[in-house]
Design a protein around this motif. Sequence first.
Motif, PDB file in Angstrom:
ATOM      1  N   TYR A  75       0.853  -1.205   0.000  1.00  9.73           N
ATOM      2  CA  TYR A  75       0.000   0.000   0.000  1.00  9.73           C
ATOM      3  C   TYR A  75       0.879   1.242   0.000  1.00  9.73           C
ATOM      4  CZ  TYR A  75      -4.363  -2.334   1.565  1.00  9.73           C
ATOM      5  OH  TYR A  75      -5.489  -3.098   1.672  1.00  9.73           O
ATOM      6  N   ILE A  76       0.483   2.220  -0.780  1.00  8.18           N
ATOM      7  CA  ILE A  76       1.115   3.538  -0.716  1.00  8.18           C
ATOM      8  C   ILE A  76       0.003   4.589  -0.739  1.00  8.18           C
ATOM      9  CG2 ILE A  76       2.761   5.133  -1.740  1.00  8.18           C
ATOM     10  CD1 ILE A  76       3.982   2.853  -3.259  1.00  8.18           C
ATOM     11  N   PRO A  77      -0.044   5.462   0.274  1.00  4.71           N
ATOM     12  CA  PRO A  77      -1.029   6.550   0.212  1.00  4.71           C
ATOM     13  C   PRO A  77      -0.738   7.432  -1.004  1.00  4.71           C
ATOM     14  CG  PRO A  77      -0.051   6.357   2.422  1.00  4.71           C
ATOM     15  CD  PRO A  77       0.760   5.490   1.504  1.00  4.71           C
ATOM     16  N   ARG A  79       1.475  10.523  -0.869  1.00  8.63           N
ATOM     17  CA  ARG A  79       2.914  10.472  -0.524  1.00  8.63           C
ATOM     18  C   ARG A  79       3.749  10.304  -1.792  1.00  8.63           C
ATOM     19  NH1 ARG A  79       4.685   7.628   5.001  1.00  8.63           N
ATOM     20  NH2 ARG A  79       6.617   8.354   4.068  1.00  8.63           N
ATOM     21  N   LEU A  82      11.385  -0.917  -5.601  1.00  9.34           N
ATOM     22  CA  LEU A  82      11.187  -1.978  -4.606  1.00  9.34           C
ATOM     23  C   LEU A  82      10.774  -3.287  -5.291  1.00  9.34           C
ATOM     24  CD1 LEU A  82       9.213   0.030  -1.866  1.00  9.34           C
ATOM     25  CD2 LEU A  82      11.626  -0.661  -1.806  1.00  9.34           C
ATOM     26  N   ASP A 121      -8.523   4.979   2.944  1.00  6.61           N
ATOM     27  CA  ASP A 121      -8.324   5.281   4.365  1.00  6.61           C
ATOM     28  C   ASP A 121      -6.985   5.911   4.721  1.00  6.61           C
ATOM     29  OD1 ASP A 121     -10.830   4.579   5.073  1.00  6.61           O
ATOM     30  OD2 ASP A 121     -10.312   2.645   5.958  1.00  6.61           O
ATOM     31  N   ALA A 122      -5.951   5.714   3.911  1.00  2.00           N
ATOM     32  CA  ALA A 122      -4.641   6.287   4.255  1.00  2.00           C
ATOM     33  C   ALA A 122      -4.518   7.739   3.819  1.00  2.00           C
ATOM     34  CB  ALA A 122      -3.525   5.460   3.629  1.00  2.00           C
ATOM     35  N   ARG A 162      -6.794   1.730  -5.043  1.00  2.94           N
ATOM     36  CA  ARG A 162      -7.950   1.613  -4.136  1.00  2.94           C
ATOM     37  C   ARG A 162      -8.675   2.952  -4.120  1.00  2.94           C
ATOM     38  NH1 ARG A 162      -7.997  -0.398   2.150  1.00  2.94           N
ATOM     39  NH2 ARG A 162      -6.946   1.578   2.550  1.00  2.94           N
ATOM     40  N   GLU A 195     -13.773  -7.027   3.945  1.00  2.00           N
ATOM     41  CA  GLU A 195     -13.481  -6.444   5.263  1.00  2.00           C
ATOM     42  C   GLU A 195     -14.723  -6.091   6.060  1.00  2.00           C
ATOM     43  OE1 GLU A 195     -11.077  -2.938   4.595  1.00  2.00           O
ATOM     44  OE2 GLU A 195     -12.364  -2.172   2.999  1.00  2.00           O
ATOM     45  N   THR A 248      -8.221  -6.800   7.236  1.00  2.00           N
ATOM     46  CA  THR A 248      -8.385  -7.397   8.569  1.00  2.00           C
ATOM     47  C   THR A 248      -8.573  -6.345   9.664  1.00  2.00           C
ATOM     48  OG1 THR A 248      -5.988  -7.714   8.406  1.00  2.00           O
ATOM     49  CG2 THR A 248      -7.358  -9.660   8.193  1.00  2.00           C
ATOM     50  N   ASN A 249      -8.123  -5.106   9.409  1.00  2.00           N
ATOM     51  CA  ASN A 249      -8.366  -4.057  10.410  1.00  2.00           C
ATOM     52  C   ASN A 249      -9.850  -3.705  10.473  1.00  2.00           C
ATOM     53  OD1 ASN A 249      -5.792  -3.049  11.663  1.00  2.00           O
ATOM     54  ND2 ASN A 249      -5.227  -2.972   9.510  1.00  2.00           N
ATOM     55  N   ASP A 250     -10.439  -3.468   9.316  1.00  3.51           N
ATOM     56  CA  ASP A 250     -11.866  -3.139   9.316  1.00  3.51           C
ATOM     57  C   ASP A 250     -12.706  -4.314   9.805  1.00  3.51           C
ATOM     58  OD1 ASP A 250     -12.782  -0.467   8.522  1.00  3.51           O
ATOM     59  OD2 ASP A 250     -11.498  -0.785   6.788  1.00  3.51           O
ATOM     60  N   VAL A 274      -3.017  -6.773   6.218  1.00  4.07           N
ATOM     61  CA  VAL A 274      -1.736  -6.183   6.629  1.00  4.07           C
ATOM     62  C   VAL A 274      -1.378  -6.581   8.053  1.00  4.07           C
ATOM     63  CG1 VAL A 274      -1.968  -4.181   5.100  1.00  4.07           C
ATOM     64  CG2 VAL A 274      -2.843  -4.031   7.444  1.00  4.07           C
ATOM     65  N   PHE A 312       4.804  -2.640  11.838  1.00 10.73           N
ATOM     66  CA  PHE A 312       5.692  -2.802  10.684  1.00 10.73           C
ATOM     67  C   PHE A 312       7.173  -2.892  11.035  1.00 10.73           C
ATOM     68  CE2 PHE A 312       7.052   1.631  10.383  1.00 10.73           C
ATOM     69  CZ  PHE A 312       6.002   2.312  10.985  1.00 10.73           C
ATOM     70  N   HIS A 342       4.875  -1.178   4.616  1.00  9.84           N
ATOM     71  CA  HIS A 342       6.201  -0.532   4.713  1.00  9.84           C
ATOM     72  C   HIS A 342       7.212  -1.356   3.900  1.00  9.84           C
ATOM     73  CE1 HIS A 342       9.950   0.940   6.511  1.00  9.84           C
ATOM     74  NE2 HIS A 342       9.267   2.030   6.875  1.00  9.84           N
TER      75      HIS A 342
HETATM   76  C1  LIG Z   1       3.589   3.564   8.342  1.00  8.11           C
HETATM   77  C2  LIG Z   1       4.199   4.750   7.639  1.00  8.11           C
HETATM   78  C3  LIG Z   1       3.395   6.008   7.969  1.00  8.11           C
HETATM   79  C4  LIG Z   1       5.647   4.940   8.103  1.00  8.11           C
HETATM   80  O1  LIG Z   1       6.194   5.965   7.300  1.00  8.11           O
HETATM   81  P1  LIG Z   1       7.625   6.599   7.620  1.00  8.11           P
HETATM   82  O2  LIG Z   1       7.645   7.107   9.030  1.00  8.11           O
HETATM   83  O3  LIG Z   1       7.946   7.577   6.532  1.00  8.11           O
HETATM   84  O4  LIG Z   1       8.584   5.339   7.549  1.00  8.11           O
HETATM   85  P2  LIG Z   1      10.114   5.308   7.343  1.00  8.11           P
HETATM   86  O5  LIG Z   1      10.756   6.587   7.761  1.00  8.11           O
HETATM   87  O6  LIG Z   1      10.602   4.069   7.987  1.00  8.11           O
HETATM   88  O7  LIG Z   1      10.280   5.163   5.759  1.00  8.11           O
HETATM   89  C5  LIG Z   1      11.499   4.768   5.207  1.00  8.11           C
HETATM   90  C6  LIG Z   1      11.468   4.968   3.729  1.00  8.11           C
HETATM   91  O8  LIG Z   1      10.437   4.168   3.148  1.00  8.11           O
HETATM   92  C7  LIG Z   1       9.500   4.975   2.453  1.00  8.11           C
HETATM   93  N1  LIG Z   1       8.171   4.409   2.674  1.00  8.11           N
HETATM   94  C8  LIG Z   1       7.509   4.316   3.830  1.00  8.11           C
HETATM   95  N2  LIG Z   1       6.344   3.684   3.648  1.00  8.11           N
HETATM   96  C9  LIG Z   1       6.289   3.396   2.338  1.00  8.11           C
HETATM   97  C10 LIG Z   1       5.327   2.734   1.534  1.00  8.11           C
HETATM   98  N3  LIG Z   1       4.170   2.276   2.061  1.00  8.11           N
HETATM   99  N4  LIG Z   1       5.620   2.580   0.242  1.00  8.11           N
HETATM  100  C11 LIG Z   1       6.768   3.038  -0.317  1.00  8.11           C
HETATM  101  N5  LIG Z   1       7.721   3.667   0.397  1.00  8.11           N
HETATM  102  C12 LIG Z   1       7.459   3.839   1.700  1.00  8.11           C
HETATM  103  C13 LIG Z   1       9.657   6.373   3.039  1.00  8.11           C
HETATM  104  O9  LIG Z   1       9.239   7.327   2.096  1.00  8.11           O
HETATM  105  C14 LIG Z   1      11.140   6.390   3.295  1.00  8.11           C
HETATM  106  O10 LIG Z   1      11.819   6.557   2.060  1.00  8.11           O
HETATM  107  P3  LIG Z   1      13.118   7.484   1.931  1.00  8.11           P
HETATM  108  O11 LIG Z   1      12.575   8.870   1.889  1.00  8.11           O
HETATM  109  O12 LIG Z   1      13.766   7.068   0.667  1.00  8.11           O
HETATM  110  O13 LIG Z   1      13.952   7.212   3.135  1.00  8.11           O
HETATM  111  C15 LIG Z   1       4.222   4.522   6.111  1.00  8.11           C
HETATM  112  O14 LIG Z   1       4.997   3.373   5.881  1.00  8.11           O
HETATM  113  C16 LIG Z   1       2.883   4.430   5.437  1.00  8.11           C
HETATM  114  O15 LIG Z   1       2.231   5.423   5.210  1.00  8.11           O
HETATM  115  N6  LIG Z   1       2.488   3.206   5.070  1.00  8.11           N
HETATM  116  C17 LIG Z   1       1.289   2.946   4.324  1.00  8.11           C
HETATM  117  C18 LIG Z   1       0.082   3.056   5.207  1.00  8.11           C
HETATM  118  C19 LIG Z   1      -1.149   2.736   4.427  1.00  8.11           C
HETATM  119  O16 LIG Z   1      -1.158   2.788   3.220  1.00  8.11           O
HETATM  120  N7  LIG Z   1      -2.226   2.385   5.092  1.00  8.11           N
HETATM  121  C20 LIG Z   1      -3.458   2.052   4.464  1.00  8.11           C
HETATM  122  C21 LIG Z   1      -3.494   0.654   4.069  1.00  8.11           C
HETATM  123  S1  LIG Z   1      -3.749  -0.456   5.363  1.00  8.11           S
HETATM  124  C22 LIG Z   1      -5.445  -0.693   5.293  1.00  8.11           C
HETATM  125  O17 LIG Z   1      -6.158   0.246   5.095  1.00  8.11           O
HETATM  126  C23 LIG Z   1      -5.866  -2.089   5.389  1.00  8.11           C
HETATM  127  C24 LIG Z   1      -7.348  -2.449   5.251  1.00  8.11           C
HETATM  128  O18 LIG Z   1      -8.180  -1.551   4.641  1.00  8.11           O
HETATM  129  C25 LIG Z   1      -7.897  -2.957   6.546  1.00  8.11           C
HETATM  130  O19 LIG Z   1      -9.033  -2.647   6.872  1.00  8.11           O
HETATM  131  O20 LIG Z   1      -7.183  -3.733   7.183  1.00  8.11           O
END
Ligand SMILES: CC(C)(COP(=O)(O)OP(=O)(O)OC[C@H]1O[C@@H](n2cnc3c(N)ncnc32)[C@H](O)[C@@H]1OP(=O)(O)O)[C@@H](O)C(=O)NCCC(=O)NCCSC(=O)C[C@H](O)C(=O)O
Length: 285
Positions: A13-15, A18, A28, A39-40, A70, A122, A146-148, A186, A190, A215
Amino acid sequence: MTQPARPFRSVLYIPASRERAMEKARGLPVDAIIFDLEDAVAPDEKAPGRDLLVQVLRTADYGQRARIVRVNGLDTQWGRDDLAALAGVPLEAVLIPKVNRAADVEAVAQALPGVAIWAMMETPLGMLNAAEIAAHPRLEGMVMGTNDLAKDLGTRFRPDRLPLLTGLGLSLLAARAHGVAIVDGVYNAFRDAEGLRAECEQGRDMGFDGKTLIHPDQVAIANEVFAPSEADVALARRQIEAFEAAAAAGQGVAVVDGKIVENLHIVTAQATLAKAAAIAALSAG
Ligand SMILES: CC(C)(COP(=O)(O)OP(=O)(O)OC[C@H]1O[C@@H](n2cnc3c(N)ncnc32)[C@H](O)[C@@H]1OP(=O)(O)O)[C@@H](O)C(=O)NCCC(=O)NCCSC(=O)C[C@H](O)C(=O)O
Ligand SMILES: [Mg+2]
């Protein structure tokens, strides 16, 4: 058992708000990316995030990684605009959140013709209607939310996911019955590699194609657990060889490592080799 032709071991997932993360994902080793508008992404960032995502998808090269978007639900103020903005944009599938019934899939199918649809599984109603959702002709994949699901069921977190197993199993049955991909939910902690590995192993044992991730640090573990191991590949080859030799001798059953091998085991062995080959092709590409 019908399994998807392309691997979905790691689905990140990527918001969509971002930009740096969307750029980083191009390097990656993930099998698929879910660009999230739901949601993100905070309400104030929905419209700018959508504009940014459309621009990114039109211009950036994600190689062989499947691009899944999404969208927000059609019952929200953003859902219809999300679908309108995605018309003609290069992507592999659109993912609908909180799908309760096949009619939810049909509504998106009509609003966005010609695009493959995936469903977030979900909600309690979605679990009960999993079979009709999976049977929709435009549906190509399911993602466990699984969160929802935990929220709606009122469950507490348990490492063994006991309260979620019924929903996971119902969705898996539906996906396999109708030949669509299915990816596990998820793992929120992380930074906890050990916990992630245990949950990936559980999902792999159940039959999921892969794991949704939040992550980059989670990618390597999912790729490893959901790929056939060298031992799996070697066993599959030996089973096929032994079965072919048995068949040539007019027998319907072979024995490998003290266990019987019948034609149904050969189907599994061939699927293992096909998945290993698809992963090797992805890595080479
Ligand atoms: C969880 C996070 C907010 C953490 O972000 P951050 O604090 O920036 O982490 P880091 O400093 O460790 O990041 C290191 C580098 O990795 C990049 N990064 C971080 N996350 C991602 C990602 N998801 N994809 C690609 N790259 C990522 C950072 O930019 C850093 O890069 P660099 O600048 O080169 O150092 C964050 O990880 C995050 O936002 N994650 C995604 C959250 C998300 O999408 N949530 C929604 C989906 S989950 C869900 O909804 C499930 C479902 O619906 C349910 O009901 O269960
Ligand atoms: Mg959710």
